[in-house]
Design a protein around this motif. Structure first.
Motif, PDB file in Angstrom:
ATOM      1  N   VAL A  33      -5.150  41.838  -4.071  1.00 19.05           N
ATOM      2  CA  VAL A  33      -5.920  43.018  -4.471  1.00 19.05           C
ATOM      3  C   VAL A  33      -6.346  42.947  -5.937  1.00 19.05           C
ATOM      4  O   VAL A  33      -7.188  43.722  -6.364  1.00 19.05           O
ATOM      5  CB  VAL A  33      -5.176  44.349  -4.208  1.00 19.05           C
ATOM      6  N   GLY A  34      -5.813  41.998  -6.681  1.00 15.36           N
ATOM      7  CA  GLY A  34      -6.243  41.805  -8.060  1.00 15.36           C
ATOM      8  C   GLY A  34      -7.501  40.963  -8.179  1.00 15.36           C
ATOM      9  O   GLY A  34      -8.031  40.788  -9.270  1.00 15.36           O
ATOM     10  N   SER A  35      -7.999  40.470  -7.060  1.00 16.74           N
ATOM     11  CA  SER A  35      -9.219  39.670  -7.068  1.00 16.74           C
ATOM     12  C   SER A  35     -10.433  40.578  -7.236  1.00 16.74           C
ATOM     13  O   SER A  35     -10.630  41.519  -6.469  1.00 16.74           O
ATOM     14  CB  SER A  35      -9.354  38.888  -5.756  1.00 16.74           C
ATOM     15  N   ILE A  36     -11.242  40.276  -8.224  1.00 13.28           N
ATOM     16  CA  ILE A  36     -12.457  41.068  -8.444  1.00 13.28           C
ATOM     17  C   ILE A  36     -13.475  40.779  -7.351  1.00 13.28           C
ATOM     18  O   ILE A  36     -14.084  41.688  -6.788  1.00 13.28           O
ATOM     19  CB  ILE A  36     -13.039  40.780  -9.848  1.00 13.28           C
ATOM     20  N   ALA A  84      -5.368  42.372 -11.639  1.00 15.27           N
ATOM     21  CA  ALA A  84      -6.508  41.610 -12.180  1.00 15.27           C
ATOM     22  C   ALA A  84      -6.196  41.158 -13.608  1.00 15.27           C
ATOM     23  O   ALA A  84      -6.489  40.017 -13.986  1.00 15.27           O
ATOM     24  CB  ALA A  84      -7.783  42.444 -12.132  1.00 15.27           C
ATOM     25  N   GLY A  85      -5.611  42.046 -14.393  1.00 16.76           N
ATOM     26  CA  GLY A  85      -5.226  41.685 -15.759  1.00 16.76           C
ATOM     27  C   GLY A  85      -4.176  40.596 -15.780  1.00 16.76           C
ATOM     28  O   GLY A  85      -4.254  39.646 -16.575  1.00 16.76           O
ATOM     29  N   GLN A  86      -3.192  40.709 -14.906  1.00 20.77           N
ATOM     30  CA  GLN A  86      -2.157  39.675 -14.818  1.00 20.77           C
ATOM     31  C   GLN A  86      -2.772  38.340 -14.408  1.00 20.77           C
ATOM     32  O   GLN A  86      -2.464  37.306 -14.996  1.00 20.77           O
ATOM     33  CB  GLN A  86      -1.087  40.074 -13.807  1.00 20.77           C
ATOM     34  N   ASN A  87      -3.671  38.365 -13.420  1.00 23.27           N
ATOM     35  CA  ASN A  87      -4.295  37.125 -12.963  1.00 23.27           C
ATOM     36  C   ASN A  87      -5.100  36.469 -14.082  1.00 23.27           C
ATOM     37  O   ASN A  87      -5.054  35.248 -14.262  1.00 23.27           O
ATOM     38  CB  ASN A  87      -5.185  37.391 -11.755  1.00 23.27           C
ATOM     39  N   GLN A  88      -5.842  37.272 -14.835  1.00 21.44           N
ATOM     40  CA  GLN A  88      -6.635  36.712 -15.929  1.00 21.44           C
ATOM     41  C   GLN A  88      -5.732  36.150 -17.022  1.00 21.44           C
ATOM     42  O   GLN A  88      -5.993  35.079 -17.566  1.00 21.44           O
ATOM     43  CB  GLN A  88      -7.577  37.763 -16.509  1.00 21.44           C
ATOM     44  N   THR A 107      -5.496  32.215 -18.274  1.00 22.11           N
ATOM     45  CA  THR A 107      -5.587  31.782 -19.671  1.00 22.11           C
ATOM     46  C   THR A 107      -4.355  30.976 -20.066  1.00 22.11           C
ATOM     47  O   THR A 107      -4.467  29.917 -20.708  1.00 22.11           O
ATOM     48  CB  THR A 107      -5.753  33.006 -20.588  1.00 22.11           C
ATOM     49  N   ILE A 108      -3.181  31.437 -19.661  1.00 18.42           N
ATOM     50  CA  ILE A 108      -1.942  30.713 -19.953  1.00 18.42           C
ATOM     51  C   ILE A 108      -1.964  29.332 -19.295  1.00 18.42           C
ATOM     52  O   ILE A 108      -1.517  28.346 -19.878  1.00 18.42           O
ATOM     53  CB  ILE A 108      -0.717  31.539 -19.504  1.00 18.42           C
ATOM     54  N   SER A 109      -2.507  29.252 -18.080  1.00 12.22           N
ATOM     55  CA  SER A 109      -2.558  27.955 -17.390  1.00 12.22           C
ATOM     56  C   SER A 109      -3.439  26.963 -18.134  1.00 12.22           C
ATOM     57  O   SER A 109      -3.149  25.764 -18.163  1.00 12.22           O
ATOM     58  CB  SER A 109      -3.046  28.118 -15.942  1.00 12.22           C
ATOM     59  N   ILE A 110      -4.511  27.447 -18.752  1.00 13.43           N
ATOM     60  CA  ILE A 110      -5.374  26.564 -19.541  1.00 13.43           C
ATOM     61  C   ILE A 110      -4.632  26.090 -20.789  1.00 13.43           C
ATOM     62  O   ILE A 110      -4.604  24.898 -21.114  1.00 13.43           O
ATOM     63  CB  ILE A 110      -6.685  27.280 -19.912  1.00 13.43           C
ATOM     64  N   GLU A 111      -4.004  27.036 -21.485  1.00 13.32           N
ATOM     65  CA  GLU A 111      -3.320  26.691 -22.723  1.00 13.32           C
ATOM     66  C   GLU A 111      -2.120  25.775 -22.488  1.00 13.32           C
ATOM     67  O   GLU A 111      -1.975  24.752 -23.157  1.00 13.32           O
ATOM     68  CB  GLU A 111      -2.902  27.965 -23.451  1.00 13.32           C
ATOM     69  N   VAL A 128       1.897  21.305 -18.594  1.00 17.72           N
ATOM     70  CA  VAL A 128       2.703  22.277 -17.858  1.00 17.72           C
ATOM     71  C   VAL A 128       1.832  22.880 -16.757  1.00 17.72           C
ATOM     72  O   VAL A 128       0.650  23.163 -16.966  1.00 17.72           O
ATOM     73  CB  VAL A 128       3.227  23.388 -18.802  1.00 17.72           C
ATOM     74  N   ILE A 129       2.401  23.073 -15.589  1.00 17.53           N
ATOM     75  CA  ILE A 129       1.681  23.646 -14.457  1.00 17.53           C
ATOM     76  C   ILE A 129       1.969  25.140 -14.399  1.00 17.53           C
ATOM     77  O   ILE A 129       3.128  25.560 -14.430  1.00 17.53           O
ATOM     78  CB  ILE A 129       2.118  22.976 -13.143  1.00 17.53           C
ATOM     79  N   VAL A 130       0.921  25.941 -14.314  1.00 23.16           N
ATOM     80  CA  VAL A 130       1.051  27.390 -14.188  1.00 23.16           C
ATOM     81  C   VAL A 130       0.316  27.813 -12.923  1.00 23.16           C
ATOM     82  O   VAL A 130      -0.818  27.400 -12.695  1.00 23.16           O
ATOM     83  CB  VAL A 130       0.470  28.126 -15.414  1.00 23.16           C
ATOM     84  N   SER A 131       0.973  28.624 -12.108  1.00 21.58           N
ATOM     85  CA  SER A 131       0.365  29.050 -10.853  1.00 21.58           C
ATOM     86  C   SER A 131       0.635  30.527 -10.604  1.00 21.58           C
ATOM     87  O   SER A 131       1.731  31.022 -10.840  1.00 21.58           O
ATOM     88  CB  SER A 131       0.938  28.216  -9.700  1.00 21.58           C
ATOM     89  N   SER A 132      -0.382  31.200 -10.125  1.00 27.32           N
ATOM     90  CA  SER A 132      -0.258  32.593  -9.703  1.00 27.32           C
ATOM     91  C   SER A 132      -0.291  32.599  -8.182  1.00 27.32           C
ATOM     92  O   SER A 132      -1.253  32.119  -7.577  1.00 27.32           O
ATOM     93  CB  SER A 132      -1.419  33.410 -10.284  1.00 27.32           C
ATOM     94  N   LEU A 133       0.749  33.090  -7.558  1.00 32.39           N
ATOM     95  CA  LEU A 133       0.905  33.002  -6.107  1.00 32.39           C
ATOM     96  C   LEU A 133       0.756  34.364  -5.438  1.00 32.39           C
ATOM     97  O   LEU A 133       1.289  35.360  -5.909  1.00 32.39           O
ATOM     98  CB  LEU A 133       2.283  32.436  -5.776  1.00 32.39           C
ATOM     99  N   HIS A 134       0.046  34.362  -4.317  1.00 29.75           N
ATOM    100  CA  HIS A 134      -0.104  35.555  -3.487  1.00 29.75           C
ATOM    101  C   HIS A 134       0.611  35.286  -2.171  1.00 29.75           C
ATOM    102  O   HIS A 134       0.213  34.385  -1.424  1.00 29.75           O
ATOM    103  CB  HIS A 134      -1.589  35.844  -3.247  1.00 29.75           C
TER     104      HIS A 134
END
Length: 121
Positions: A34-37, A53-57, A61-65, A71-77
């Protein structure tokens, strides 16, 4: 925004894949679709949608940095999981899309196990 704060404070401790003989750290956080725009076709749940949506964004950004360090960063649904939180909405979820907690957890772990620096999610 708990996962964002945890990432902030753990990031100095996360190992990088760029050092010889080291596995990359994986930072995975739970979010919600539901955080998907782009996937918001129903409206509603304004505060919850905005926070996810804020958390996903932020995690993007953290995954890029952190990705610059390997380091691997993933947001899981996890999908719709049979819990007290989802109980009021379960009747609208097709039976094959409603998961028991242990099944959802196992699938999330499978996704985390499949992540690589070249193929984060």
């Amino acid at each position: 925004m708990g996962p964002v704060l945890v990432a902030k404070h753990l990031s100095p401790l996360l190992t990088t894949a760029r050092k010889p003989n080291r596995q990359p750290s994986i930072f995975a956080a739970l979010s919600a679709r539901v955080g998907s725009i782009s996937d918001n076709h129903l409206g509603g749940w304004l505060s919850y949608r905005a926070s996810k949506a804020g958390q996903n964004q932020a995690l993007r950004t953290i995954s890029i940095e952190l990705g610059r360090r390997g380091v691997i960063v993933s947001s899981l649904h996890p999908g719709t999981v049979r819990t007290d939180l989802s109980e009021p909405f379960q009747k609208r979820v097709p039976a094959d899309q409603l998961q028991d907690v242990d099944v959802a957890a196992g699938r999330l772990l499978d996704v985390v196990d499949s992540l690589t620096p070249d193929h984060p999610r």
